[in-house]
Design a protein around this motif. Structure first.
Motif, PDB file in Angstrom:
ATOM      1  N   GLY A 190       5.536  65.325  -3.253  1.00 38.15           N
ATOM      2  CA  GLY A 190       5.179  64.413  -4.328  1.00 38.15           C
ATOM      3  C   GLY A 190       5.922  64.769  -5.600  1.00 38.15           C
ATOM      4  N   LEU A 191       5.970  66.064  -5.936  1.00 43.11           N
ATOM      5  CA  LEU A 191       6.681  66.508  -7.143  1.00 43.11           C
ATOM      6  C   LEU A 191       8.162  66.159  -7.053  1.00 43.11           C
ATOM      7  CD1 LEU A 191       5.119  70.002  -7.866  1.00 43.11           C
ATOM      8  CD2 LEU A 191       4.972  67.956  -9.276  1.00 43.11           C
ATOM      9  N   MET A 192       8.729  66.352  -5.835  1.00 45.35           N
ATOM     10  CA  MET A 192      10.147  66.060  -5.674  1.00 45.35           C
ATOM     11  C   MET A 192      10.410  64.574  -5.873  1.00 45.35           C
ATOM     12  SD  MET A 192      12.463  67.543  -2.637  1.00 45.35           S
ATOM     13  CE  MET A 192      12.414  66.060  -1.668  1.00 45.35           C
ATOM     14  N   ASN A 193       9.538  63.723  -5.310  1.00 42.97           N
ATOM     15  CA  ASN A 193       9.685  62.271  -5.505  1.00 42.97           C
ATOM     16  C   ASN A 193       9.589  61.914  -6.971  1.00 42.97           C
ATOM     17  OD1 ASN A 193       9.916  61.853  -2.836  1.00 42.97           O
ATOM     18  ND2 ASN A 193       7.894  60.972  -2.538  1.00 42.97           N
ATOM     19  N   TYR A 194       8.620  62.533  -7.682  1.00 43.81           N
ATOM     20  CA  TYR A 194       8.412  62.247  -9.098  1.00 43.81           C
ATOM     21  C   TYR A 194       9.672  62.596  -9.887  1.00 43.81           C
ATOM     22  CZ  TYR A 194       6.499  62.714 -13.793  1.00 43.81           C
ATOM     23  OH  TYR A 194       6.282  62.604 -15.126  1.00 43.81           O
ATOM     24  N   TRP A 195      10.227  63.752  -9.579  1.00 40.62           N
ATOM     25  CA  TRP A 195      11.422  64.232 -10.274  1.00 40.62           C
ATOM     26  C   TRP A 195      12.596  63.301 -10.023  1.00 40.62           C
ATOM     27  CZ3 TRP A 195      15.835  67.408  -8.614  1.00 40.62           C
ATOM     28  CH2 TRP A 195      16.481  68.008  -9.703  1.00 40.62           C
ATOM     29  N   ASN A 196      12.780  62.911  -8.733  1.00 37.50           N
ATOM     30  CA  ASN A 196      13.884  62.004  -8.406  1.00 37.50           C
ATOM     31  C   ASN A 196      13.736  60.659  -9.097  1.00 37.50           C
ATOM     32  OD1 ASN A 196      15.198  63.768  -6.805  1.00 37.50           O
ATOM     33  ND2 ASN A 196      14.386  62.990  -4.870  1.00 37.50           N
ATOM     34  N   ARG A 197      12.481  60.152  -9.144  1.00 39.53           N
ATOM     35  CA  ARG A 197      12.264  58.841  -9.771  1.00 39.53           C
ATOM     36  C   ARG A 197      12.544  58.897 -11.261  1.00 39.53           C
ATOM     37  NH1 ARG A 197       7.895  55.576  -9.952  1.00 39.53           N
ATOM     38  NH2 ARG A 197       6.652  57.413 -10.410  1.00 39.53           N
ATOM     39  N   ARG A 198      12.128  60.006 -11.897  1.00 39.20           N
ATOM     40  CA  ARG A 198      12.336  60.121 -13.335  1.00 39.20           C
ATOM     41  C   ARG A 198      13.819  60.201 -13.653  1.00 39.20           C
ATOM     42  NH1 ARG A 198       9.445  64.528 -17.056  1.00 39.20           N
ATOM     43  NH2 ARG A 198      11.451  65.482 -16.599  1.00 39.20           N
TER      44      ARG A 198
ATOM     45  N   ILE B 162      -4.095  52.965   4.670  1.00 36.06           N
ATOM     46  CA  ILE B 162      -3.448  53.461   3.442  1.00 36.06           C
ATOM     47  C   ILE B 162      -2.364  52.503   2.975  1.00 36.06           C
ATOM     48  CG2 ILE B 162      -1.946  55.304   2.564  1.00 36.06           C
ATOM     49  CD1 ILE B 162      -3.552  57.247   4.120  1.00 36.06           C
ATOM     50  N   LEU B 163      -1.737  51.797   3.934  1.00 39.18           N
ATOM     51  CA  LEU B 163      -0.691  50.850   3.555  1.00 39.18           C
ATOM     52  C   LEU B 163      -1.202  49.828   2.546  1.00 39.18           C
ATOM     53  CD1 LEU B 163       1.149  50.041   6.891  1.00 39.18           C
ATOM     54  CD2 LEU B 163       1.986  51.338   4.939  1.00 39.18           C
ATOM     55  N   LEU B 164      -2.506  49.492   2.635  1.00 36.75           N
ATOM     56  CA  LEU B 164      -3.075  48.476   1.744  1.00 36.75           C
ATOM     57  C   LEU B 164      -3.627  49.092   0.465  1.00 36.75           C
ATOM     58  CD1 LEU B 164      -5.070  46.556   4.491  1.00 36.75           C
ATOM     59  CD2 LEU B 164      -2.835  45.968   3.569  1.00 36.75           C
ATOM     60  N   ALA B 165      -3.763  50.414   0.435  1.00 39.03           N
ATOM     61  CA  ALA B 165      -4.426  51.044  -0.704  1.00 39.03           C
ATOM     62  C   ALA B 165      -3.437  51.292  -1.840  1.00 39.03           C
ATOM     63  CB  ALA B 165      -5.042  52.370  -0.267  1.00 39.03           C
ATOM     64  N   PRO B 166      -3.940  51.258  -3.096  1.00 39.54           N
ATOM     65  CA  PRO B 166      -3.051  51.576  -4.221  1.00 39.54           C
ATOM     66  C   PRO B 166      -2.830  53.085  -4.313  1.00 39.54           C
ATOM     67  CG  PRO B 166      -5.237  51.045  -5.017  1.00 39.54           C
ATOM     68  CD  PRO B 166      -5.302  50.929  -3.536  1.00 39.54           C
ATOM     69  N   VAL B 167      -1.616  53.517  -4.016  1.00 41.88           N
ATOM     70  CA  VAL B 167      -1.284  54.939  -4.019  1.00 41.88           C
ATOM     71  C   VAL B 167      -0.331  55.189  -5.177  1.00 41.88           C
ATOM     72  CG1 VAL B 167      -0.109  56.732  -2.676  1.00 41.88           C
ATOM     73  CG2 VAL B 167      -1.556  55.082  -1.528  1.00 41.88           C
ATOM     74  N   PRO B 168      -0.457  56.306  -5.915  1.00 47.86           N
ATOM     75  CA  PRO B 168       0.508  56.612  -6.971  1.00 47.86           C
ATOM     76  C   PRO B 168       1.938  56.552  -6.425  1.00 47.86           C
ATOM     77  CG  PRO B 168      -1.264  58.199  -6.998  1.00 47.86           C
ATOM     78  CD  PRO B 168      -1.519  57.293  -5.839  1.00 47.86           C
ATOM     79  N   LYS B 169       2.854  56.011  -7.229  1.00 51.26           N
ATOM     80  CA  LYS B 169       4.224  55.750  -6.755  1.00 51.26           C
ATOM     81  C   LYS B 169       4.883  56.978  -6.132  1.00 51.26           C
ATOM     82  CE  LYS B 169       6.055  51.649  -7.097  1.00 51.26           C
ATOM     83  NZ  LYS B 169       5.316  50.803  -8.025  1.00 51.26           N
ATOM     84  N   SER B 170       4.703  58.149  -6.777  1.00 49.06           N
ATOM     85  CA  SER B 170       5.398  59.339  -6.284  1.00 49.06           C
ATOM     86  C   SER B 170       4.831  59.830  -4.958  1.00 49.06           C
ATOM     87  CB  SER B 170       5.292  60.473  -7.292  1.00 49.06           C
ATOM     88  OG  SER B 170       5.689  60.025  -8.540  1.00 49.06           O
ATOM     89  N   LEU B 171       3.595  59.436  -4.655  1.00 52.80           N
ATOM     90  CA  LEU B 171       2.965  59.963  -3.441  1.00 52.80           C
ATOM     91  C   LEU B 171       3.114  59.016  -2.256  1.00 52.80           C
ATOM     92  CD1 LEU B 171      -0.354  61.548  -4.715  1.00 52.80           C
ATOM     93  CD2 LEU B 171       1.799  62.640  -4.209  1.00 52.80           C
ATOM     94  N   GLU B 172       3.769  57.878  -2.452  1.00 49.99           N
ATOM     95  CA  GLU B 172       3.893  56.908  -1.359  1.00 49.99           C
ATOM     96  C   GLU B 172       4.654  57.510  -0.180  1.00 49.99           C
ATOM     97  OE1 GLU B 172       5.657  53.442  -2.966  1.00 49.99           O
ATOM     98  OE2 GLU B 172       3.737  52.648  -3.683  1.00 49.99           O
ATOM     99  N   GLY B 173       4.300  57.080   1.015  1.00 50.87           N
ATOM    100  CA  GLY B 173       5.023  57.529   2.198  1.00 50.87           C
ATOM    101  C   GLY B 173       4.542  58.877   2.692  1.00 50.87           C
ATOM    102  N   ALA B 174       5.484  59.818   2.798  1.00 47.70           N
ATOM    103  CA  ALA B 174       5.150  61.096   3.422  1.00 47.70           C
ATOM    104  C   ALA B 174       4.081  61.901   2.673  1.00 47.70           C
ATOM    105  CB  ALA B 174       6.416  61.927   3.600  1.00 47.70           C
TER     106      ALA B 174
END
Lengths: 206, 197
Positions: A190-198, B162-174
């Motif tokens: 999650g942190l890595m995704n956040y960093w990449n997005r920023r 989970i596909l339908l749930a609002p998930v924080p952008k950075s946590l989507e997917g894996a």
């Protein structure tokens, strides 16, 4: 067949560490990463075993690539990898029985670790021995970094400190239990995704 | 820990729930995260794993005790087992294709994936390490694959929600899948207290 002229040796080396990090980017080799990362000691032992097998199989596969018929390449890769895994298993049993006992079934399971057969198929089979060696070292360092970071986090919070040194008085036991492994790797990704997005949004605003 | 002295029922429960191969032992996670995006895939994979795991245990046992030990070739255990499994998967694929076409349609495409599925190879190693007898090895293989099916099917159904749930952008997917798995693993940890195994 040989396309290493276009790339520098640095690219071969760095691919496995950052862009093609086996665990965080490609999401392969998860089983040993999560199962063994309970303490730093186990994690380092596991990465040494994986490095031995990865470098060895990369070297061997690229050395015999000219005589390997492409229909038979997968069984041949598996036999090469098996040989190195067996050597690693018996070396561990002979020189570090405690580590061998702690890693348990995960040492022979390196055979089916996707990192190793993936690099044999995608890199070593079509590249020179020297580039394959660098690729193997790079991939091993990438694996070592991720598994050690996860192990550091889990051991620190779950055990209260690293090794004999205890800093936290009331450690969160959950971190060294199985759920802690999933939580740690999820947070890291999650942190890595956040960093990449920023980084991306910053590049687009500039 | 599992040992030969335990009753078959306890071995089954321990293999299926207490030491769940995916959530507690962390074996075969690649297929757990890779195939659980759809319920259909995970059911097919579950059936295929059960089928091959039981057969592999039934073959690996005689290979080890009647071939490798008398010939003093225990060193070649890893190689013998993986080659046995690869051959077995090929034979099973041909057999099912010819004689059981409906089953082949349900699990055919998952069979080649099984060769590198760590769950199968791990079962063959563990029945040797635990020193189980033949009958208990079969029970153990059934228990492990039952636990595999249970965990992957539950996980697939949760992931579809989970596909339908609002998930924080950075946590989507894996990442969110890992958090879900950690909560499931926490629930399975509860079985440890239930049976005290």
């Amino acid at each position: 067949m040989n396309n290493s002229n276009k790339r520098s040796w640095r690219d071969d080396f760095a691919f496995g560490i950052l862009k093609g990090n086996p665990v965080l980017v490609l999401m392969i080799g998860l089983c040993p990463t999560l199962a063994v990362s309970v303490t730093l000691f186990n994690a380092v032992g596991m990465s040494i075993a994986v490095a031995f097998v990865l470098i060895g199989s990369n070297l061997m596969v690229s050395a015999i690539r000219k005589f390997t018929p492409s229909e038979l390449r997968i069984p041949i890769f598996i036999i090469v990898i098996c040989t190195f895994v067996t050597i690693a298993d018996y070396l561990l049993k002979a020189y570090s029985p405690t580590l061998s006992q702690k890693l348990g079934v995960f040492v022979p399971l390196i055979v089916v670790n996707c990192i190793i057969i993936g690099r044999a198929e995608a890199f070593a089979y079509t590249n020179t021995v020297f580039s394959s060696l660098l690729d193997g070292i790079g991939g091993s360092i990438g694996f070592f970094l991720v598994i050690s970071v996860i192990a550091l986090i889990r051991e620190f919070f779950g055990n209260g400190g690293i090794g004999e040194k205890i800093i936290l008085n009331k450690p969160a036991l959950i971190m060294i239990l199985p759920p802690g492994g999933f939580i740690t790797i999820g947070t890291l990704m999650g942190l890595m995704n956040y960093w990449n997005r920023r980084k991306k949004t910053r590049m687009s605003t500039n | 820990m599992i040992e030969n002295g335990m009753s078959p029922f306890l071995i089954f429960l321990s293999a299926c729930l207490v030491n769940n191969i995916l959530l507690i032992r962390f074996i075969a996670l690649c297929s757990f995260f890779g195939l659980s995006t759809s319920l259909k895939d995970s059911i097919g994979m579950g059936i295929a794993v059960t089928f091959v795991a039981v057969m592999a245990a039934a073959v690996a046992y005689p290979v080890y005790y009647y071939l490798l030990i008398p010939l003093k070739l225990v060193v070649l255990r890893t190689m013998a087992f993986i080659l046995t499994i690869a051959t077995l998967v090929q034979l099973e694929e041909m057999f099912i294709k010819k004689y059981l076409p409906p089953l082949y349609r349900a699990m055919g495409i998952y069979l080649p994936l099984i060769t590198t599925n760590c769950a199968i190879l791990a079962i063959t190693f563990l029945i040797i390490d635990y020193q189980l007898n033949f009958f208990k090895s079969m029970v153990y293989a059934f228990g492990v694959s039952g636990g595999y099916c249970l965990a992957i099917i539950l996980f697939a159904t949760i992931r579809e929600r989970i596909l339908l749930a609002p998930v924080p952008k950075s946590l989507e997917g894996a990442p969110i899948a890992f958090f879900t798995a950690s909560l499931m693993s926490l629930a399975f940890l509860g079985f440890k207290g239930l049976f005290g195994l």
